[in-house]
Design an enzyme around this catalytic site. Structure first.
Site, PDB file in Angstrom:
ATOM      1  N   TYR A  49      -1.392  -1.692 -11.887  1.00  0.00           N
ATOM      2  CA  TYR A  49      -2.859  -1.723 -11.978  1.00  0.00           C
ATOM      3  C   TYR A  49      -3.412  -1.122 -13.274  1.00  0.00           C
ATOM      4  CZ  TYR A  49      -2.124  -2.901  -7.123  1.00  0.00           C
ATOM      5  OH  TYR A  49      -1.675  -3.504  -5.992  1.00  0.00           O
ATOM      6  N   GLY A  62       0.790  -1.232   0.000  1.00  0.00           N
ATOM      7  CA  GLY A  62       0.000   0.000   0.000  1.00  0.00           C
ATOM      8  C   GLY A  62       0.815   1.272   0.000  1.00  0.00           C
ATOM      9  N   TYR A  83     -12.104   4.676  -9.923  1.00  0.00           N
ATOM     10  CA  TYR A  83     -12.126   5.380  -8.643  1.00  0.00           C
ATOM     11  C   TYR A  83     -11.501   6.771  -8.688  1.00  0.00           C
ATOM     12  CZ  TYR A  83      -8.063   2.157  -8.319  1.00  0.00           C
ATOM     13  OH  TYR A  83      -6.962   1.391  -8.572  1.00  0.00           O
ATOM     14  N   PRO A 100       5.025  -4.739  -1.100  1.00  0.00           N
ATOM     15  CA  PRO A 100       4.787  -3.618  -2.014  1.00  0.00           C
ATOM     16  C   PRO A 100       4.521  -4.092  -3.444  1.00  0.00           C
ATOM     17  CG  PRO A 100       7.144  -3.858  -1.594  1.00  0.00           C
ATOM     18  CD  PRO A 100       6.441  -4.887  -0.736  1.00  0.00           C
ATOM     19  N   ARG A 149       2.546  -1.568  -6.124  1.00  0.00           N
ATOM     20  CA  ARG A 149       2.589  -0.284  -6.825  1.00  0.00           C
ATOM     21  C   ARG A 149       3.937   0.429  -6.673  1.00  0.00           C
ATOM     22  NH1 ARG A 149      -2.088   2.634  -7.209  1.00  0.00           N
ATOM     23  NH2 ARG A 149      -2.836   1.365  -5.478  1.00  0.00           N
ATOM     24  N   CYS A 197     -17.120   3.488 -25.505  1.00  0.00           N
ATOM     25  CA  CYS A 197     -18.485   4.011 -25.521  1.00  0.00           C
ATOM     26  C   CYS A 197     -19.014   4.255 -24.114  1.00  0.00           C
ATOM     27  CB  CYS A 197     -19.382   3.052 -26.279  1.00  0.00           C
ATOM     28  SG  CYS A 197     -18.760   2.779 -27.930  1.00  0.00           S
ATOM     29  N   GLU A 198     -18.333   5.102 -23.375  1.00  0.00           N
ATOM     30  CA  GLU A 198     -18.740   5.499 -22.028  1.00  0.00           C
ATOM     31  C   GLU A 198     -18.258   6.926 -21.862  1.00  0.00           C
ATOM     32  OE1 GLU A 198     -20.057   3.920 -19.258  1.00  0.00           O
ATOM     33  OE2 GLU A 198     -20.429   2.109 -20.427  1.00  0.00           O
ATOM     34  N   ARG A 240      -8.290   2.871 -13.962  1.00  0.00           N
ATOM     35  CA  ARG A 240      -8.275   3.444 -12.616  1.00  0.00           C
ATOM     36  C   ARG A 240      -8.993   4.791 -12.505  1.00  0.00           C
ATOM     37  NH1 ARG A 240      -4.029   4.861 -10.457  1.00  0.00           N
ATOM     38  NH2 ARG A 240      -4.607   4.373  -8.320  1.00  0.00           N
TER      39      ARG A 240
HETATM   40  C1  LIG Z   1      -2.983  -5.182  -3.099  1.00  0.00           C
HETATM   41  C2  LIG Z   1      -2.206  -5.814  -2.035  1.00  0.00           C
HETATM   42  C3  LIG Z   1      -0.859  -5.522  -1.873  1.00  0.00           C
HETATM   43  C4  LIG Z   1      -0.138  -4.501  -2.723  1.00  0.00           C
HETATM   44  O1  LIG Z   1      -0.661  -3.242  -2.636  1.00  0.00           O
HETATM   45  P1  LIG Z   1       0.113  -2.001  -3.307  1.00  0.00           P
HETATM   46  O2  LIG Z   1      -0.770  -0.852  -3.063  1.00  0.00           O
HETATM   47  O3  LIG Z   1       0.260  -2.331  -4.748  1.00  0.00           O
HETATM   48  O4  LIG Z   1       1.437  -1.920  -2.628  1.00  0.00           O
HETATM   49  C5  LIG Z   1      -0.159  -6.172  -0.885  1.00  0.00           C
HETATM   50  N1  LIG Z   1      -0.757  -7.089  -0.084  1.00  0.00           N
HETATM   51  C6  LIG Z   1      -2.061  -7.417  -0.227  1.00  0.00           C
HETATM   52  C7  LIG Z   1      -2.641  -8.428   0.660  1.00  0.00           C
HETATM   53  C8  LIG Z   1      -2.821  -6.794  -1.193  1.00  0.00           C
HETATM   54  O5  LIG Z   1      -4.113  -7.108  -1.314  1.00  0.00           O
END
Ligand SMILES: *Cc1c(COP(=O)(O)O)cnc(C)c1O
Length: 464
Positions: A419, A276, A362, A319, A321, A389-390, A358
């Site tokens: 993603y 995350g 969101y 990690p 992203r 077509c959106e 994406r």
């Molecule tokens: C999505 C996810 C990640 C990776 O999240 P990032 O935002 O890409 O770092 C890591 N662990 C779990 C369990 C996830 O669902």
């Protein structure tokens, strides 16, 4: 028209959140190193990545095109590996996984998280050491669990009571004893730019700490000799810019470790704190340095453990992203350019929500540049839209592009490594773009572009 409210029920009012465009950058041609791949430059007017001119890449491989800076990926992977201990970083494959990426991950010494049979199949085909693979998912199928057990993967993350029983049953059947983690919903829910410690755990993942479900899951797993309980897992969200959320989660997990120690006289050796970690999509986004993340997590876990008189567990992170996102860009060719009532200019490109969902999904923010040349013309507030077509088919909601932008120009969008290809679709029967890895002046297709034949092959009337 100014000041007129949106007519009731206007789809646009629903689809398009109010936009607050950043002011036009001082230099429209600038390539902000905080946002673009580390090797991105301007040379001879054009954007180059990995030493290659995007005009040449577009001519050779077509557009839209995902371009991935291999050295950027590898460097970020190494930075995480060095910040944490060797073996304690698992790349989250769902951000983007293919054979080449699985190989880079293994070569850089990272483990790999998968959350489906398909992702597991890529990892195993590429010879990733099964011991370095973790299987996630809130609804793993029997066959996914069986494949993971047969391969002898390192960890399975248990997400529900039902799954505890199912994995134990299948493990017994196959004569295996997997190492498992219990996914805990800590009550910390992190959002971009902030985190909220929620009382309720209103989501599909994990077992709640607050309700006592997590501790009940521990009891059940410890009672099953087919399962080896290695520790607890928590993933609090995505695109997080502060360490506070992780710290609260770590604090709550150590509290659970202490409760488990009190009740069962056992200390679990592992804490997986998930992924995350945020990246810079637009100017002003300030990602946290992996070293700082690691230092803070280690410090807080050590402090909490000391207060309960527990040994410090192994800390792992996942990690996705933060490793693959920044090194990727998407190159599009500009088609229709439409000025709408002096409001803004709609610039249509040859891809859209099928290669980058994406923004539509969101409201993600991106930025981009005119990539095939420079321009000294004034900035024009644009919305970069796709060909689908959106009306919600938007790639970049607010983008400053030069006024002389013309059909045939190339526009590149930054930070699309994570993603985007992994969430790509064939909406409108549009073939998914190729992914090209670039490094030191060499380009290599790592995922080829889909063809119309690829799309038609599945159609039993056409090709049956
Ligand atoms: C999505 C996810 C990640 C990776 O999240 P990032 O935002 O890409 O770092 C890591 N662990 C779990 C369990 C996830 O669902």
């Amino acid at each position: 028209m100014t000041g007129m409210a949106h007519p009731a029920g206007s789809r646009h009012a629903d689809i398009l959140p109010d936009s607050h465009p950043l002011p036009a950058p001082a230099d429209l041609n600038a390539i902000n190193p905080a946002i673009w791949p580390r090797s991105a430059r301007r040379a001879d007017g054009a954007l180059t990545v990995g030493g290659l001119d995007v005009r040449d890449l577009a001519a050779e491989f077509g557009t839209p095109l995902y371009v991935l800076d291999e050295d950027d990926f590898r460097a970020r992977a190494r930075e995480f590996r060095n910040a944490f201990h060797e073996e304690d970083v698992y790349y989250a494959g769902k951000a983007f996984l293919c054979g080449a990426v699985a190989r880079w991950v293994a070569e850089e010494g990272l483990g790999l998280d998968v959350c489906s049979g398909g992702e597991l199949a890529i990892a195993l085909r590429m010879g990733v050491d099964p011991a370095r693979i973790t299987l996630h998912g809130n609804n793993k199928s029997t066959s996914e669990i069986e494949k993971a057990l047969e391969a002898g993967i390192g960890h399975i993350v248990l997400d529900s009571f039902e799954e505890i029983a199912r994995v134990a049953y299948l493990a017994a059947k196959l004569g295996k004893r997997p190492r498992v983690l219990i996914r805990v919903t800590t009550g910390v829910e992190a959002h971009t730019h902030e985190f909220i410690a929620t009382a309720h755990d209103d989501q599909k993942f994990g077992l709640s700490r607050n309700s006592g479900a997590a501790l009940e899951a521990v009891r059940r797993v410890l009672a099953l000799e087919q399962l080896e309980l290695a520790g607890l897992h928590s993933h609090i969200g995505s695109q997080i810019f502060q360490t506070d959320g992780f710290e609260v989660a770590a604090h709550r997990l150590v509290e659970l470790l202490a409760a488990i120690h009190d009740e069962h006289g056992r200390q679990l050796p592992e804490l997986d704190l998930g992924g995350g970690f945020g990246i810079a999509y637009v100017s002003g986004d300030e990602p946290i340095d992996p070293k700082l993340i690691a230092d803070n997590l280690r410090r807080i876990v050590a402090k909490e453990c000391a207060s309960y008189d527990l040994a410090v567990p192994r800390i792992t992170v996942e990690p996705g992203r933060a490793i693959v996102g920044p090194g990727g860009i998407t190159v599009y060719e500009v088609g229709t350019i439409k000025d709408v009532e002096g409001l803004r200019t709609y610039v249509s490109v040859d891809g859209g929500m099928s290669d980058n969902l994406r923004t539509a999904l969101y409201g993600a923010e991106y930025t981009g540049v005119l990539a095939s040349r420079t321009s000294e013309m004034s900035p024009m507030l644009s919305r970069l839209v796709g060909k689908h077509c959106e009306s919600g088919d938007i790639v970049v909601r607010d983008l400053w592009l030069p006024e002389d932008l013309a059909p045939g120009d190339l526009v590149a969008v930054a930070a699309t490594g994570a993603y985007c290809r992994s969430m790509a679709s064939n909406y409108n029967h549009v073939p998914r773009p190729a992914v090209v890895a670039v490094q030191d002046g060499t380009a290599r297709v790592i995922v080829r572009r889909e063809t119309e034949d690829d799309l038609l092959r599945l159609d039993m009337e056409v090709c049956g």
